[in-house]
Write a protein that holds these residues in place. Structure first.
Motif, PDB file in Angstrom:
ATOM      1  N   ALA A 187       0.268  -0.924  -0.467  1.00 51.55           N
ATOM      2  CA  ALA A 187       0.023  -0.238  -0.056  1.00 51.55           C
ATOM      3  C   ALA A 187       0.480   1.106  -0.139  1.00 51.55           C
ATOM      4  O   ALA A 187       0.686   2.510  -0.382  1.00 51.55           O
ATOM      5  N   VAL A 188       2.363   1.400   0.593  1.00 51.16           N
ATOM      6  CA  VAL A 188       2.649   2.695   0.277  1.00 51.16           C
ATOM      7  C   VAL A 188       3.545   2.389  -1.125  1.00 51.16           C
ATOM      8  O   VAL A 188       3.383   3.547  -1.010  1.00 51.16           O
ATOM      9  N   TRP A 189       3.287   1.559  -1.766  1.00 50.11           N
ATOM     10  CA  TRP A 189       4.336   1.783  -2.362  1.00 50.11           C
ATOM     11  C   TRP A 189       3.760   2.353  -4.118  1.00 50.11           C
ATOM     12  O   TRP A 189       3.668   3.470  -4.380  1.00 50.11           O
ATOM     13  N   VAL A 190       2.148   1.196  -4.008  1.00 45.50           N
ATOM     14  CA  VAL A 190       0.752   2.410  -4.491  1.00 45.50           C
ATOM     15  C   VAL A 190       1.154   3.840  -3.882  1.00 45.50           C
ATOM     16  O   VAL A 190       0.807   4.544  -5.207  1.00 45.50           O
ATOM     17  N   LEU A 191       0.579   4.491  -2.879  1.00 46.95           N
ATOM     18  CA  LEU A 191       0.369   5.502  -2.784  1.00 46.95           C
ATOM     19  C   LEU A 191       1.682   6.655  -2.916  1.00 46.95           C
ATOM     20  O   LEU A 191       0.726   7.560  -3.867  1.00 46.95           O
ATOM     21  N   GLY A 192       2.697   6.193  -3.297  1.00 41.26           N
ATOM     22  CA  GLY A 192       3.962   6.982  -3.428  1.00 41.26           C
ATOM     23  C   GLY A 192       3.937   6.912  -4.897  1.00 41.26           C
ATOM     24  O   GLY A 192       3.566   7.537  -5.334  1.00 41.26           O
TER      25      GLY A 192
END
Length: 109
Positions: free
Chosen positions: A45-50
């Protein structure tokens, strides 16, 4: 006898900083919940949001933020040669068009 009215009190606008802090806390809570459910899902989720935020930032960029060229000060730029036939102001502010003399037209006498 009518009473005097004092100065009208304007309602305070909420601070943008306060709103940003609230959003930051909410994002932290959501991130903590996702990591609590599954660490792998949290990292994903952090990678996708970034990636989404980077995509949006790149889409908002424009050429208008580029530094404008320095004003002409009698300098001759590369490719123009030493002789300029005419100078024409362009339609935009700060746009100057230089027309160099063609080498065929220069009299070498």
């Amino acid at each position: 006898m009518a009473g005097k009215k004092g100065p009208a009190v304007e309602p305070e606008e909420p601070s943008r900083t306060a709103g940003a802090c609230v959003l930051l806390v909410l994002a932290g809570v959501v991130t903590a919940v996702v990591f609590a459910i599954s660490p792998t899902a949290g990292v994903l989720a952090v990678w996708v949001l970034g990636a989404v935020l980077l995509w949006r930032a790149a889409g908002r960029m424009s050429d208008s933020s580029a530094t404008p060229p320095a004003p002409l000060s009698g300098d001759v730029y590369a490719g123009h040669g030493d002789e300029i036939e005419r100078v024409q102001e362009g339609p935009g502010e700060g746009l100057t068009i230089l027309y160099p003399v063609r080498r065929e037209e220069v009299d070498e006498t």
